[in-house]
Design a protein around this motif. Structure first.
Motif, short mmCIF file in Angstrom:
data_model
loop_
_atom_site.label_atom_id
_atom_site.label_comp_id
_atom_site.label_asym_id
_atom_site.label_seq_id
_atom_site.Cartn_x
_atom_site.Cartn_y
_atom_site.Cartn_z
N ASP A 138 0.81 -1.22 0.00
CA ASP A 138 0.00 0.00 0.00
C ASP A 138 0.84 1.27 0.00
N ASP A 139 2.18 1.13 0.02
CA ASP A 139 3.04 2.32 0.03
C ASP A 139 2.93 3.06 -1.29
N ARG A 140 3.03 4.40 -1.22
CA ARG A 140 2.90 5.23 -2.41
C ARG A 140 4.06 6.22 -2.47
N LEU A 162 12.87 -0.22 -3.88
CA LEU A 162 12.16 -0.08 -2.60
C LEU A 162 11.93 1.39 -2.27
N LEU A 163 10.74 1.68 -1.77
CA LEU A 163 10.45 3.01 -1.23
C LEU A 163 11.04 3.09 0.17
N PRO A 164 11.74 4.17 0.50
CA PRO A 164 12.34 4.26 1.84
C PRO A 164 11.27 4.33 2.92
N ALA A 165 11.58 3.79 4.08
CA ALA A 165 10.65 3.84 5.21
C ALA A 165 10.42 5.29 5.61
N HIS A 166 9.18 5.62 5.91
CA HIS A 166 8.81 6.95 6.39
C HIS A 166 7.60 6.79 7.29
N PHE A 167 7.83 6.89 8.60
CA PHE A 167 6.76 6.60 9.55
C PHE A 167 6.93 7.42 10.82
N MET A 168 5.82 7.68 11.48
CA MET A 168 5.85 8.37 12.77
C MET A 168 6.53 7.49 13.80
N GLN A 169 7.30 8.14 14.69
CA GLN A 169 7.96 7.41 15.77
C GLN A 169 7.50 7.86 17.15
N ILE A 170 7.21 9.14 17.30
CA ILE A 170 6.87 9.68 18.62
C ILE A 170 5.63 10.55 18.52
N MET A 171 4.73 10.38 19.47
CA MET A 171 3.56 11.26 19.57
C MET A 171 3.28 11.52 21.05
N GLN A 172 3.03 12.77 21.38
CA GLN A 172 2.72 13.13 22.76
C GLN A 172 1.40 13.90 22.81
N VAL A 173 0.59 13.57 23.81
CA VAL A 173 -0.64 14.30 24.09
C VAL A 173 -0.40 15.11 25.36
N VAL A 174 -0.66 16.41 25.28
CA VAL A 174 -0.34 17.33 26.37
C VAL A 174 -1.62 18.03 26.81
N LEU A 175 -1.97 17.90 28.08
CA LEU A 175 -3.17 18.54 28.65
C LEU A 175 -2.75 19.69 29.55
N THR A 220 6.47 1.51 5.14
CA THR A 220 7.17 0.46 5.89
C THR A 220 8.61 0.26 5.47
N GLY A 221 8.97 0.71 4.25
CA GLY A 221 10.29 0.39 3.72
C GLY A 221 10.30 -0.90 2.93
N ARG A 222 9.13 -1.55 2.81
CA ARG A 222 9.02 -2.81 2.05
C ARG A 222 8.21 -2.65 0.76
N GLY A 223 7.57 -1.48 0.56
CA GLY A 223 6.85 -1.23 -0.68
C GLY A 223 7.81 -0.86 -1.80
N LYS A 224 7.36 -1.02 -3.04
CA LYS A 224 8.24 -0.78 -4.19
C LYS A 224 7.63 0.25 -5.14
N ARG A 225 8.53 1.00 -5.79
CA ARG A 225 8.14 1.87 -6.89
C ARG A 225 7.80 1.03 -8.12
N GLU A 226 7.32 1.70 -9.16
CA GLU A 226 6.98 0.99 -10.40
C GLU A 226 8.21 0.35 -11.03
#
Length: 271
Positions: A156-158, A205-218, A195-201
């Motif tokens: 599903d990588d694009r 391989l498409l390089p991995a690109h993903f969120m690593q850190i998320m913080q919720v602040v109240l 994921t780094g496992r998807g492929k171009r046409e």
């Protein structure tokens, strides 16, 4: 996280820390992404990295997931524990059959109920595993088998220009099955989560690109400190449930990915 990425994260945090609380409240320092656990290839290696051995089953921990997932790229998972807010320090989500089983880990503050919703990728049929950790450090687990009809961890990588945005909604529920005056926080972040496992046409391989850190602040206090891997679905979606939050309180969300991109948003709690 690379040193240069971390410096950029901290520089942005320090700049925003000078803003009034009503504009954007956030934590100055983010935890280092737990590469040893997120890059592990087997569930046993993840458990070893977390020092979680001989983990008993938890009767009060539930996983709601489809019995069959038509598309493994987007599988909604709901985690729910009967424990009170503040009783669990962490919830961790794994998929045993994924190339890297650890999907996400959530450190929960004492105002956060141990219940959340997200969407994940499943490579093939196997067990979805939730590890809960009490404040005394003890682990428990729950597992659920999910049949996957289409691999969701590769195809599903694009290859497209990166652009991100965030939508948030925080609503105070005067009455709910979780109790009175519970705030439901919904977050969706536009992000490719490659994921780094998807492929171009051309087969590259498409390089991995993903969120690593998320913080919720109240109101200036971090209440959810999350780390995510490649197993979270494209355009990450999360729902959290909060106690002791008032209408008008400010909730901020801050994230950073493996390439150093980051995003920030905030919302006021409404009735």
């Amino acid at each position: 996280m690379q040193d240069s990425q971390r410096r950029a994260w901290l520089k942005g945090c320090l700049a925003l820390a000078a803003l009034p609380l009503g504009l954007l409240a956030r934590k100055v320092e983010a935890a280092t992404w737990f590469a040893q656990a997120f890059e592990a290839k087997q569930t046993s290696q993840v458990l070893a990295a977390l020092h979680a051995t001989a983990v008993p089953m938890a009767n009060d921990l539930q996983i709601e997931a489809p019995q069959k997932a038509e598309n493994g790229a987007v599988v909604q998972i709901e985690i729910n524990s009967q424990q009170a807010a503040g009783a669990l320090s962490h919830l961790r989500l794994l998929a045993d059959a994924n190339p890297t089983p650890l999907i996400a880990t959530f450190a929960l503050g004492d105002r956060v109920l141990p219940k959340l919703v997200t969407r994940i990728k499943l490579a093939q049929s196997g067990e979805v595993i939730v590890l809960s950790q009490q404040v005394n450090g003890q682990f428990q687990q729950q597992r659920r088998q999910v049949i996957v009809l289409e691999d969701g961890c590769g195809g599903d990588d694009r290859d497209e220009p990166f652009a991100s945005s965030m939508k948030m909604r925080a609503r105070l529920l005067v009455e709910s099955p979780l109790g009175n005056n519970v705030t439901e926080l919904k977050i969706i972040i536009l992000h490719p989560m490659r994921t780094g496992r998807g492929k171009r046409e051309d087969g590259q391989l498409l390089p991995a690109h993903f969120m690593q850190i998320m913080q919720v602040v109240l109101n200036g206090q971090v209440i959810v400190d999350a780390q995510t891997g490649t197993g979270i679905s494209r355009n990450p979606y999360f729902t959290f449930y909060l106690k002791e939050v008032k209408a008008g309180d400010v909730i901020a969300v801050n994230w950073q990915d493996n390439l150093g991109f980051e995003g920030h948003g905030q919302v006021s709690v409404s009735v």
